[in-house]
Write a protein that holds these residues in place. Structure first.
Motif, PDB file in Angstrom:
ATOM      1  N   ASN A 177      -1.352   0.152   7.833  1.00 22.35           N
ATOM      2  CA  ASN A 177      -0.263  -1.673   7.269  1.00 22.35           C
ATOM      3  C   ASN A 177       0.141  -2.389   6.533  1.00 22.35           C
ATOM      4  O   ASN A 177      -0.011  -3.383   6.468  1.00 22.35           O
ATOM      5  CB  ASN A 177      -1.415  -2.864   9.082  1.00 22.35           C
ATOM      6  CG  ASN A 177      -2.579  -2.737   7.572  1.00 22.35           C
ATOM      7  OD1 ASN A 177      -2.737  -2.022   6.658  1.00 22.35           O
ATOM      8  ND2 ASN A 177      -4.236  -3.261   7.916  1.00 22.35           N
ATOM      9  N   PHE A 210     -15.014   3.554   8.681  1.00 22.82           N
ATOM     10  CA  PHE A 210     -13.514   4.443   7.832  1.00 22.82           C
ATOM     11  C   PHE A 210     -13.389   4.629   6.452  1.00 22.82           C
ATOM     12  O   PHE A 210     -12.552   5.127   6.379  1.00 22.82           O
ATOM     13  CB  PHE A 210     -12.755   3.560   9.309  1.00 22.82           C
ATOM     14  CG  PHE A 210     -12.562   2.000   8.444  1.00 22.82           C
ATOM     15  CD1 PHE A 210     -12.073   1.618   7.643  1.00 22.82           C
ATOM     16  CD2 PHE A 210     -13.068   1.123   9.320  1.00 22.82           C
ATOM     17  CE1 PHE A 210     -12.403  -0.281   7.246  1.00 22.82           C
ATOM     18  CE2 PHE A 210     -13.595  -0.105   9.332  1.00 22.82           C
ATOM     19  CZ  PHE A 210     -13.302  -0.817   8.191  1.00 22.82           C
ATOM     20  N   THR A 216      -4.850  -8.143  10.302  1.00 21.05           N
ATOM     21  CA  THR A 216      -5.512  -6.803  10.184  1.00 21.05           C
ATOM     22  C   THR A 216      -4.981  -5.842  11.466  1.00 21.05           C
ATOM     23  O   THR A 216      -4.505  -4.250  10.412  1.00 21.05           O
ATOM     24  CB  THR A 216      -6.429  -6.835   9.849  1.00 21.05           C
ATOM     25  OG1 THR A 216      -7.061  -7.431   8.855  1.00 21.05           O
ATOM     26  CG2 THR A 216      -7.329  -5.275   9.841  1.00 21.05           C
ATOM     27  N   TYR A 242     -12.015  -1.890  -2.326  1.00 20.11           N
ATOM     28  CA  TYR A 242     -12.532  -1.959  -1.136  1.00 20.11           C
ATOM     29  C   TYR A 242     -14.131  -2.614  -1.184  1.00 20.11           C
ATOM     30  O   TYR A 242     -14.706  -2.016   0.330  1.00 20.11           O
ATOM     31  CB  TYR A 242     -11.947  -1.052  -0.274  1.00 20.11           C
ATOM     32  CG  TYR A 242     -10.828  -1.382   0.909  1.00 20.11           C
ATOM     33  CD1 TYR A 242     -10.242  -2.394   0.868  1.00 20.11           C
ATOM     34  CD2 TYR A 242      -9.626  -0.155   0.022  1.00 20.11           C
ATOM     35  CE1 TYR A 242      -8.713  -2.719   1.777  1.00 20.11           C
ATOM     36  CE2 TYR A 242      -7.897  -0.690   0.406  1.00 20.11           C
ATOM     37  CZ  TYR A 242      -7.858  -1.353   1.701  1.00 20.11           C
ATOM     38  OH  TYR A 242      -6.888  -1.630   1.782  1.00 20.11           O
ATOM     39  N   LYS A 249       0.729  -1.420  -0.164  1.00 28.02           N
ATOM     40  CA  LYS A 249       0.170  -0.112  -0.078  1.00 28.02           C
ATOM     41  C   LYS A 249       1.045   1.291   0.044  1.00 28.02           C
ATOM     42  O   LYS A 249       2.200   1.283   0.140  1.00 28.02           O
ATOM     43  CB  LYS A 249      -0.789   0.024   1.058  1.00 28.02           C
ATOM     44  CG  LYS A 249      -1.700  -1.352   1.049  1.00 28.02           C
ATOM     45  CD  LYS A 249      -3.099  -1.295   2.022  1.00 28.02           C
ATOM     46  CE  LYS A 249      -3.004  -1.592   3.440  1.00 28.02           C
ATOM     47  NZ  LYS A 249      -4.266  -1.888   4.032  1.00 28.02           N
ATOM     48  N   GLY A 266      -4.053   1.532   9.906  1.00 26.72           N
ATOM     49  CA  GLY A 266      -4.840   2.426   9.068  1.00 26.72           C
ATOM     50  C   GLY A 266      -3.397   3.061   8.231  1.00 26.72           C
ATOM     51  O   GLY A 266      -3.396   3.127   6.873  1.00 26.72           O
ATOM     52  N   LEU A 305     -10.258   5.034   4.118  1.00 28.36           N
ATOM     53  CA  LEU A 305      -8.845   4.240   3.683  1.00 28.36           C
ATOM     54  C   LEU A 305      -8.848   4.797   2.217  1.00 28.36           C
ATOM     55  O   LEU A 305      -7.743   3.936   1.881  1.00 28.36           O
ATOM     56  CB  LEU A 305     -10.003   2.653   3.871  1.00 28.36           C
ATOM     57  CG  LEU A 305      -8.957   1.956   2.981  1.00 28.36           C
ATOM     58  CD1 LEU A 305      -8.127   1.410   3.755  1.00 28.36           C
ATOM     59  CD2 LEU A 305     -10.665   0.220   3.528  1.00 28.36           C
ATOM     60  N   LEU A 319     -16.066  -3.111   2.297  1.00 24.76           N
ATOM     61  CA  LEU A 319     -16.501  -2.502   3.339  1.00 24.76           C
ATOM     62  C   LEU A 319     -17.018  -1.445   3.648  1.00 24.76           C
ATOM     63  O   LEU A 319     -16.675   0.323   3.949  1.00 24.76           O
ATOM     64  CB  LEU A 319     -14.766  -1.875   4.022  1.00 24.76           C
ATOM     65  CG  LEU A 319     -13.938  -3.564   3.612  1.00 24.76           C
ATOM     66  CD1 LEU A 319     -12.198  -3.356   3.897  1.00 24.76           C
ATOM     67  CD2 LEU A 319     -14.336  -3.642   4.886  1.00 24.76           C
TER      68      LEU A 319
HETATM   69  P1  IDP Z   1      -6.831  -6.739   5.266  1.00 31.29           P
HETATM   70  O1  IDP Z   1      -6.742  -5.849   5.010  1.00 31.29           O
HETATM   71  O2  IDP Z   1      -6.398  -7.387   6.849  1.00 31.29           O
HETATM   72  O3  IDP Z   1      -7.957  -7.733   4.823  1.00 31.29           O
HETATM   73  P2  IDP Z   1      -9.797  -5.283   5.986  1.00 31.29           P
HETATM   74  O4  IDP Z   1     -11.374  -5.810   7.317  1.00 31.29           O
HETATM   75  O5  IDP Z   1     -10.539  -6.263   4.657  1.00 31.29           O
HETATM   76  O6  IDP Z   1      -8.484  -5.937   6.226  1.00 31.29           O
HETATM   77  O7  IDP Z   1      -9.814  -3.928   5.671  1.00 31.29           O
HETATM   78  C1  IDP Z   1      -8.866  -3.742   5.100  1.00 31.29           C
HETATM   79  C2  IDP Z   1      -8.155  -2.738   5.980  1.00 31.29           C
HETATM   80  O8  IDP Z   1      -9.009  -1.298   6.045  1.00 31.29           O
HETATM   81  C3  IDP Z   1      -7.649  -2.625   6.205  1.00 31.29           C
HETATM   82  O9  IDP Z   1      -6.250  -3.396   5.589  1.00 31.29           O
HETATM   83  C4  IDP Z   1      -6.352  -1.222   7.324  1.00 31.29           C
HETATM   84  O10 IDP Z   1      -6.241  -0.835   7.486  1.00 31.29           O
HETATM   85  C5  IDP Z   1      -8.098  -0.844   7.289  1.00 31.29           C
HETATM   86  N1  IDP Z   1      -9.176  -1.013   8.419  1.00 31.29           N
HETATM   87  C6  IDP Z   1     -10.122  -1.856   8.764  1.00 31.29           C
HETATM   88  N2  IDP Z   1     -10.595  -1.884  10.078  1.00 31.29           N
HETATM   89  C7  IDP Z   1     -10.737  -0.927  10.704  1.00 31.29           C
HETATM   90  C8  IDP Z   1     -11.154  -0.273  11.286  1.00 31.29           C
HETATM   91  O11 IDP Z   1     -11.784  -0.360  12.406  1.00 31.29           O
HETATM   92  N3  IDP Z   1     -10.197   1.099  11.738  1.00 31.29           N
HETATM   93  C9  IDP Z   1      -9.337   1.650  10.866  1.00 31.29           C
HETATM   94  N4  IDP Z   1      -8.762   1.538   9.474  1.00 31.29           N
HETATM   95  C10 IDP Z   1      -9.580  -0.155   8.790  1.00 31.29           C
END
Ligand code: IDP
Ligand code: MG
Length: 160
Positions: free
Chosen positions: A123, A68, A102, A60, A20, A121, A72, A63
Motif C-alpha cells: 500500500n 503478518f 490502510t 512496526y 515504502k 501489503g 511485513l 504489530l
Molecule cells: P497503516 O500503515 O495504515 O498505519 P497499520 O495497521 O499500522 O496500518 O499496519 C501497518 C502495515 O501493515 C499496513 O500499511 C499494511 O501494509 C500492513 N498490514 C496491516 N494489516 C495487515 C493485514 O491484515 N495483513 C497484511 N498486511 C497488513
C-alpha cells in the motif's frame, strides 16, 4: 515570537511519512512529494534509507504479535524507503487522509493508496497515526534532526 516547530496542534505540527519499498520501485516518490508540496505543507526532512530487518521490526513494533508481522518486516526491509518529515497545520491527521485507508480497496480515489495501490501489503506509503507516534517515529528515522527553515510563501497559505 519565533514558531516552535513540531508541536501538535500548531501550524508547525510535524509528522513522519515514508514511501515504502513498493512506492520507490514503482516510481511514485515524486508524485507523493508533489501532493504535499502543492497542498502547502513544508518538507523539513527527506532521505532514502534501506531499512535493516531490525529497523523494520522496531518501526512496526506495535504489530509484532500479528500473524503478518514477519512478511511485513521482510517487505519493509526489501529495498530503500524514502523518509520524510512534513510540517504544517493538522499534518498528522491530514497526512493520514491523503494516504487513504490502510486497506487500498477501501481507499477513495484521490488518496495516494486509492490512486496507486490494490493490496494491503503493497500500500505504498506510511504515515504516523498520532502525535505520540509522530514524535517516536521522527526520533527513530531522523535522529540527526530536521530543518527549521521558514517558507516565505506561508503568508499565502495560512491566514495567520
Ligand atoms: P497503516 O500503515 O495504515 O498505519 P497499520 O495497521 O499500522 O496500518 O499496519 C501497518 C502495515 O501493515 C499496513 O500499511 C499494511 O501494509 C500492513 N498490514 C496491516 N494489516 C495487515 C493485514 O491484515 N495483513 C497484511 N498486511 C497488513
Ligand atoms: Mg500504522
Amino acid at each position: 515570537a519565533l514558531p516552535v516547530h513540531g508541536i501538535a496542534g500548531t501550524n508547525q505540527e510535524r509528522t513522519f511519512l515514508a514511501v515504502k519499498p513498493d512506492g520507490v520501485q514503482r516510481g511514485i516518490v515524486g508524485d507523493i512529494i508533489a501532493r504535499f508540496e502543492k497542498r502547502g505543507y513544508k518538507l523539513v526532512g527527506l532521505k532514502m534509507v534501506w531499512p535493516t530487518k531490525e529497523m523494520a521490526e522496531s518501526h512496526y513494533a506495535d504489530l509484532s504479535k500479528k500473524p503478518f508481522f514477519g512478511g511485513l518486516v521482510n517487505f519493509f526491509s526489501s529495498g530503500p524507503i524514502v523518509c520524510m518529515c512534513w510540517e504544517g497545520k493538522d499534518i498528522i491527521k491530514q497526512g493520514r487522509q491523503m494516504l487513504g485507508e490502510t486497506q487500498p480497496l477501501a481507499s477513495k480515489p484521490g488518496s495516494i493508496r486509492g490512486d496507486f495501490s490494490i493490496d494491503l501489503g503493497r500500500n505504498i506509503c506510511h504515515g504516523s497515526d498520532s502525535p505520540e507516534a509522530a514524535a517516536h517515529e521522527l526520533a527513530m528515522w531522523f535522529p540527526e534532526g530536521v530543518n527549521d527553515w521558514s517558507k516565505t510563501v506561508d503568508a499565502w497559505v495560512y491566514e495567520s
